[in-house]
Design a protein around this motif. Structure first.
Motif, PDB file in Angstrom:
ATOM      1  N   GLN A 181      16.938 -29.001 -45.876  1.00 33.52           N
ATOM      2  CA  GLN A 181      16.132 -30.486 -46.136  1.00 33.52           C
ATOM      3  C   GLN A 181      15.922 -31.088 -44.805  1.00 33.52           C
ATOM      4  O   GLN A 181      16.058 -30.543 -44.022  1.00 33.52           O
ATOM      5  CB  GLN A 181      17.133 -31.466 -46.904  1.00 33.52           C
ATOM      6  N   ARG A 182      15.277 -32.250 -44.852  1.00 36.75           N
ATOM      7  CA  ARG A 182      15.084 -32.986 -43.810  1.00 36.75           C
ATOM      8  C   ARG A 182      16.271 -33.489 -43.136  1.00 36.75           C
ATOM      9  O   ARG A 182      17.401 -33.778 -44.195  1.00 36.75           O
ATOM     10  CB  ARG A 182      14.001 -34.173 -44.108  1.00 36.75           C
ATOM     11  N   PRO A 183      16.462 -33.723 -42.036  1.00 34.50           N
ATOM     12  CA  PRO A 183      15.568 -33.682 -40.789  1.00 34.50           C
ATOM     13  C   PRO A 183      15.376 -32.032 -40.665  1.00 34.50           C
ATOM     14  O   PRO A 183      16.163 -31.000 -40.779  1.00 34.50           O
ATOM     15  CB  PRO A 183      16.040 -34.067 -39.765  1.00 34.50           C
ATOM     16  N   ASP A 184      13.899 -31.866 -40.034  1.00 31.54           N
ATOM     17  CA  ASP A 184      13.611 -30.549 -39.683  1.00 31.54           C
ATOM     18  C   ASP A 184      14.513 -29.966 -38.575  1.00 31.54           C
ATOM     19  O   ASP A 184      14.678 -30.899 -37.428  1.00 31.54           O
ATOM     20  CB  ASP A 184      12.089 -30.460 -39.375  1.00 31.54           C
ATOM     21  N   LEU A 185      14.563 -28.696 -38.464  1.00 33.95           N
ATOM     22  CA  LEU A 185      15.292 -28.252 -37.508  1.00 33.95           C
ATOM     23  C   LEU A 185      14.562 -28.363 -35.922  1.00 33.95           C
ATOM     24  O   LEU A 185      15.396 -28.738 -35.092  1.00 33.95           O
ATOM     25  CB  LEU A 185      15.315 -26.599 -37.575  1.00 33.95           C
ATOM     26  N   ASP A 186      13.176 -28.235 -35.952  1.00 34.69           N
ATOM     27  CA  ASP A 186      12.622 -28.540 -34.526  1.00 34.69           C
ATOM     28  C   ASP A 186      12.772 -29.939 -34.240  1.00 34.69           C
ATOM     29  O   ASP A 186      12.922 -30.246 -33.078  1.00 34.69           O
ATOM     30  CB  ASP A 186      11.200 -28.111 -34.717  1.00 34.69           C
ATOM     31  N   ASN A 187      12.663 -30.894 -35.150  1.00 34.12           N
ATOM     32  CA  ASN A 187      13.010 -32.334 -34.675  1.00 34.12           C
ATOM     33  C   ASN A 187      14.373 -32.554 -34.223  1.00 34.12           C
ATOM     34  O   ASN A 187      14.685 -33.560 -33.283  1.00 34.12           O
ATOM     35  CB  ASN A 187      12.467 -33.227 -35.919  1.00 34.12           C
ATOM     36  N   LEU A 188      15.333 -31.982 -34.775  1.00 27.40           N
ATOM     37  CA  LEU A 188      16.980 -32.064 -34.340  1.00 27.40           C
ATOM     38  C   LEU A 188      16.838 -31.461 -32.789  1.00 27.40           C
ATOM     39  O   LEU A 188      17.355 -32.486 -32.048  1.00 27.40           O
ATOM     40  CB  LEU A 188      17.754 -31.479 -35.326  1.00 27.40           C
ATOM     41  N   HIS A 189      16.246 -30.236 -32.597  1.00 29.71           N
ATOM     42  CA  HIS A 189      16.587 -29.746 -31.331  1.00 29.71           C
ATOM     43  C   HIS A 189      15.675 -30.822 -30.411  1.00 29.71           C
ATOM     44  O   HIS A 189      16.048 -30.784 -29.212  1.00 29.71           O
ATOM     45  CB  HIS A 189      15.645 -28.326 -31.563  1.00 29.71           C
ATOM     46  N   LYS A 190      14.524 -31.031 -30.884  1.00 27.65           N
ATOM     47  CA  LYS A 190      13.813 -32.071 -29.908  1.00 27.65           C
ATOM     48  C   LYS A 190      14.346 -33.173 -29.431  1.00 27.65           C
ATOM     49  O   LYS A 190      14.467 -33.617 -28.310  1.00 27.65           O
ATOM     50  CB  LYS A 190      12.417 -32.418 -30.461  1.00 27.65           C
ATOM     51  N   ALA A 191      15.142 -33.952 -30.281  1.00 28.73           N
ATOM     52  CA  ALA A 191      15.755 -34.829 -29.908  1.00 28.73           C
ATOM     53  C   ALA A 191      16.980 -34.721 -29.184  1.00 28.73           C
ATOM     54  O   ALA A 191      17.352 -35.426 -28.144  1.00 28.73           O
ATOM     55  CB  ALA A 191      16.356 -35.512 -31.534  1.00 28.73           C
ATOM     56  N   LEU A 192      17.845 -33.673 -29.095  1.00 33.44           N
ATOM     57  CA  LEU A 192      18.767 -33.304 -28.440  1.00 33.44           C
ATOM     58  C   LEU A 192      18.125 -32.773 -27.109  1.00 33.44           C
ATOM     59  O   LEU A 192      18.842 -33.271 -25.801  1.00 33.44           O
ATOM     60  CB  LEU A 192      19.701 -32.120 -29.190  1.00 33.44           C
ATOM     61  N   MET A 193      17.231 -32.056 -26.945  1.00 38.70           N
ATOM     62  CA  MET A 193      16.652 -31.849 -25.652  1.00 38.70           C
ATOM     63  C   MET A 193      16.182 -33.000 -24.886  1.00 38.70           C
ATOM     64  O   MET A 193      16.349 -33.146 -23.823  1.00 38.70           O
ATOM     65  CB  MET A 193      15.552 -30.724 -25.865  1.00 38.70           C
ATOM     66  N   ASP A 194      15.448 -33.888 -25.515  1.00 35.12           N
ATOM     67  CA  ASP A 194      15.046 -35.075 -24.911  1.00 35.12           C
ATOM     68  C   ASP A 194      15.990 -35.954 -24.566  1.00 35.12           C
ATOM     69  O   ASP A 194      16.023 -36.737 -23.395  1.00 35.12           O
ATOM     70  CB  ASP A 194      13.973 -35.733 -25.702  1.00 35.12           C
TER      71      ASP A 194
END
Length: 118
Positions: A75-88
């Motif tokens: 479900q949401r949140p999307d995998l890429d948005n989780l990864h993006k938040a951590l990387m940023d």
């Protein structure tokens, strides 16, 4: 393996107005980034497996919780948005990271698990 008791959060879509406006989604995201930095979360440049453990809702029954613990979260949140938040949150410039495997699963409480694969 490094385990951080931080509830994962996806990166929200932001606009220029979010630099000064106080939208709740952006405030939660900034608090998440601050907590990641405060706890000293780090990633190797290559060869890691990141597992985001998404907490189950309080309204779920014990039976449903037992059934879904450790199962894939689809479900949401999307995998890429989780990864993006951590990387940023960790890097100013995240282009140095060249290899990472990402997984998201259900759990009793939110966690970020980082396992180096070398």
């Amino acid at each position: 393996m490094q385990i951080y008791d931080i509830t994962p959060l996806g990166k929200p879509r932001q606009t220029q107005r979010d630099k000064w406006a106080r939208r709740p989604a952006v405030l939660r995201y900034r608090a998440f980034c601050d907590e990641v930095r405060l706890r000293g979360v780090s990633l190797p440049e290559g060869g890691c497996h990141i597992t985001f453990v998404i907490p189950m809702p309080d309204s779920w029954s014990k039976k449903k919780r037992a059934e879904l613990t450790g199962r894939p979260h689809q479900q949401r949140p999307d995998l890429d948005n989780l990864h993006k938040a951590l990387m940023d949150a960790i890097f100013d410039e995240d282009s140095a990271v060249w290899d990472a495997r990402i997984t998201k699963i259900w759990g009793e409480r939110g966690q970020i698990r980082i396992e180096s694969i070398a």
